[in-house]
Design an enzyme around this catalytic site. Structure first.
Site, PDB file in Angstrom:
ATOM      1  N   HIS A 541      33.773 -64.286  73.822  1.00 52.22           N
ATOM      2  CA  HIS A 541      33.484 -65.538  74.519  1.00 52.22           C
ATOM      3  C   HIS A 541      32.017 -65.633  74.941  1.00 52.22           C
ATOM      4  CE1 HIS A 541      37.984 -65.780  75.929  1.00 52.22           C
ATOM      5  NE2 HIS A 541      37.832 -66.027  74.645  1.00 52.22           N
ATOM      6  N   HIS A 585      39.150 -69.460  79.270  1.00 50.27           N
ATOM      7  CA  HIS A 585      38.837 -69.235  77.860  1.00 50.27           C
ATOM      8  C   HIS A 585      38.100 -70.466  77.354  1.00 50.27           C
ATOM      9  CE1 HIS A 585      41.819 -65.769  76.939  1.00 50.27           C
ATOM     10  NE2 HIS A 585      41.551 -65.806  78.229  1.00 50.27           N
TER      11      HIS A 585
END
Length: 606
Positions: A541, A585
């Site tokens: 990420h 996320h």
């Protein structure tokens, strides 16, 4: 993450995904070749690139340049079947010995991480239509309202508050409620707010059509230590407690939903969008400080795609800053050192890289898990039948259960004064640690349960730079892991909290013996920190290398409209413009930002 790929790969070749008869592909008249002019030229056919291209193509002529092709063809079942996103995508191996799949992965290696055992990390990034939405584990988790308020404050634009972003989140998804019959798990009913979702987008969001028994018990263990179920789930701006995770999965067929299967397929059937696959954008072209087009190389043939209105750069967290720099936008010293004419001196290009890191606590368990079921010759045929005939069973399942929490007072008291001060500077409701309940097979085939702790706010900063003026030379990536001691402090506390979950009655009822990872011998804070630095890994990420901000801010590369400072006709639209690493996320926010900027462009063109 600690996973064993072997069991899933053994059976991957036998799988025939239960998918539509003929996947939609770009029509022959929509495959570009040679010099051409468009209103908008998009560099990168990834998560954001295909989304914004599809929306712009509703009212303008648009081209997309993508270095890869179709992942379903190039990578097969591993990129389509949900379970294999956890066990069959071998390119997510972070070691230097990673398997080489140049047809779908950029095969990037970082600089040695001086605070993490001098490891050089392979950072998988999707080189394919769909980008990393073709390789991720499909979790659809929005961030907290306080994080978007912080974004709005940094950008000086109230349109980035959660309430103002919600219409774009809703526009980018089509929700299917959970199929409780297929899930067949009384203690795993997802809680969510249907008012936070839309119904018309090409992108499917749903819940798994099967629940892993081990994860059900680990979810109970998190609840047992106080991380109660969040009644609104992970799409209403509140990251607190626990929830079963929605996923970008087509629930009717239990196959991966990416920007390619959603937005590109939509645009193929409804617009005149033109795609240049297997084509490398080499440089953004300028007339003075105005972007006019893109130089492209397709199998050695070099040509120009001209942009009548704008160039949209959507090459991702590592390649977007690289493209800016080789095109003359970035730190003046870097450009001059590589003999690149300076078009705009922007010191923030490639800076401010934020990369959340994670560490696991794992035990052998007595409960079955998906990997074990599909690896067992006695149970695999029924699992395959369920998947092919019912779009259900273990193969249909990916994301599971996640919890978010601010550290308890007990654990907060163990942090250094500087770390407590850093956390205190964040919004008062910002989550500090994410816990993911997981399961995998050990090397001997035994079932393992894991509880991973991930930092929600990355204090360490890395960078991306260039080694030459050529886009063909890989960007130079320093993740900066543990350059700020606060990240290590928080991960140690998170590891302790994971151990508390494993000590709960639900987890102990399935645990077989002592802790395997990191093991009971890792006990003191010094030993825990040593383990964290040696074993922490990314969760893929990374963000913020072309950060959004106010003009003049040292890290700012784009304004609140994603327009690059110092030039005209050029925007960056991908995860690189997030001003910091969002808790949660990022996939949901990437789709959102593409929708938001496309809408802004449309309104400006009217």
């Amino acid at each position: 993450m600690f996973f064993s790929f072997a069991a899933a790969v053994v059976f991957a070749g036998a799988l025939v995904p239960l998918s539509p008869a003929v996947p939609l592909r770009v029509r022959a008249d929509q495959v570009g070749t040679g010099d051409a002019k468009f209103d908008y030229v998009v560099i990168g056919g990834g998560t954001a690139g295909l989304t914004i291209a599809a929306r712009l193509a509703e009212f303008a002529s648009v081209a997309v340049i993508e270095a890869g092709g179709y992942y379903e063809t190039d990578y097969g079942n591993a990129s389509v079947v949900p379970l294999l996103s956890l066990t069959g995508i071998d390119v997510i191996d972070p070691s230097e010995a990673f398997p080489h799949r140049p047809e779908i992965d950029w095969e990037l290696l970082t600089e040695p991480q001086t605070n993490a055992g001098n490891r050089r990390v392979h950072y998988a990034q999707g080189k394919t239509l769909g980008g990393s939405s073709a390789l991720n584990t499909m979790s659809y988790v929005r961030s907290s309202a306080s994080a978007y308020q912080r974004w709005a404050d940094l950008a000086g634009d109230s349109s980035y508050t959660f309430d103002n972003l919600l219409p774009y989140f809703k526009k980018s998804v089509r929700l299917t409620p959970p199929n409780l019959q297929k899930r067949n798990a009384v203690n795993a009913t997802p809680e969510y707010d249907p008012n936070s979702f839309g119904s018309g987008s090409p992108l499917d969001v749903s819940w798994n059509n099967w629940v892993d028994p081990t994860i059900s018990w680990l979810a109970k263990s998190l609840q047992a230590i106080g991380l109660v179920v969040n009644p609104k789930g992970w799409s209403s701006g509140d990251l607190n407690g626990g929830s079963w995770v929605p996923s970008t999965i087509d629930p009717a067929h239990a196959t991966r939903e990416s920007s390619q299967t959603s937005f590109l397929d939509y645009a193929t059937g409804n617009t005149q969008l033109v795609v240049y696959p297997h084509s490398q954008a080499t440089k953004i072209l300028f007339d003075g400080t105005t972007a006019t087009g893109v130089s492209v190389n397709t199998d050695g043939t070099v040509y120009t795609l001209s942009a009548n209105k704008e160039v949209i750069l959507s090459a991702g967290v590592f390649h977007s800053p690289q493209m800016l720099m080789v095109s003359g936008i970035g730190p003046k010293s870097t450009l001059e050192a590589n003999n690149i004419p300076v078009i705009a001196d922007l010191p923030g290009v490639g800076q401010n890289l934020r990369d959340p890191i994670s560490v696991n606590v794992a035990h052998f368990v007595s409960t079955p898990n998906a990997q074990g079921i599909v690896a067992n010759p006695a149970t695999q045929p029924e699992a395959l039948r369920q998947y092919q005939e019912e779009a259900a069973g273990p193969y249909s399942s990916a994301a599971g259960y996640i919890s978010y929490e601010r550290l308890t007072d007990e654990l907060r008291s163990t942090l250094s004064d500087s770390t407590r001060a850093a956390l205190a500077a964040l919004p008062s409701d910002s989550p500090e640690v994410q816990f993911i309940a997981g399961t995998f097979l050990w090397t001997n085939g035994s079932a393992m349960g894991s509880m991973s702790a991930t930092i929600c706010n990355t204090f360490s900063r890395g960078s991306v730079t260039i080694s030459s003026a050529s886009i063909s030379d890989a960007p130079v990536i320093d993740l900066g892991w543990f350059s700020d001691p606060a990240d290590g402090d928080v991960l140690v506390a998170g590891l302790k909290r994971s151990r508390q979950a494993w000590a709960s009655e639900p987890a102990q009822s399935i645990s077989l013996g002592a802790e395997v990872i990191p093991g009971d011998s890792v006990a003191t804070d010094e030993q825990l920190l040593e383990f964290v630095k040696a074993n922490a890994n990314m969760i893929w990420h990374p963000s913020s290398t072309c950060s959004m901000g106010k003009e003049g801010d040292k890290d700012a590369v784009v304004d609140s409209g994603a327009r690059v400072f110092g030039v005209q006709g050029l925007r960056v639209v991908d995860i690189s413009i997030f001003p910091f690493s969002l808790p949660g996320h990022p996939q949901a926010s990437v789709y959102m930002i593409a929708e938001k900027i496309a809408d802004a462009i449309k309104k400006g063109a009217q």
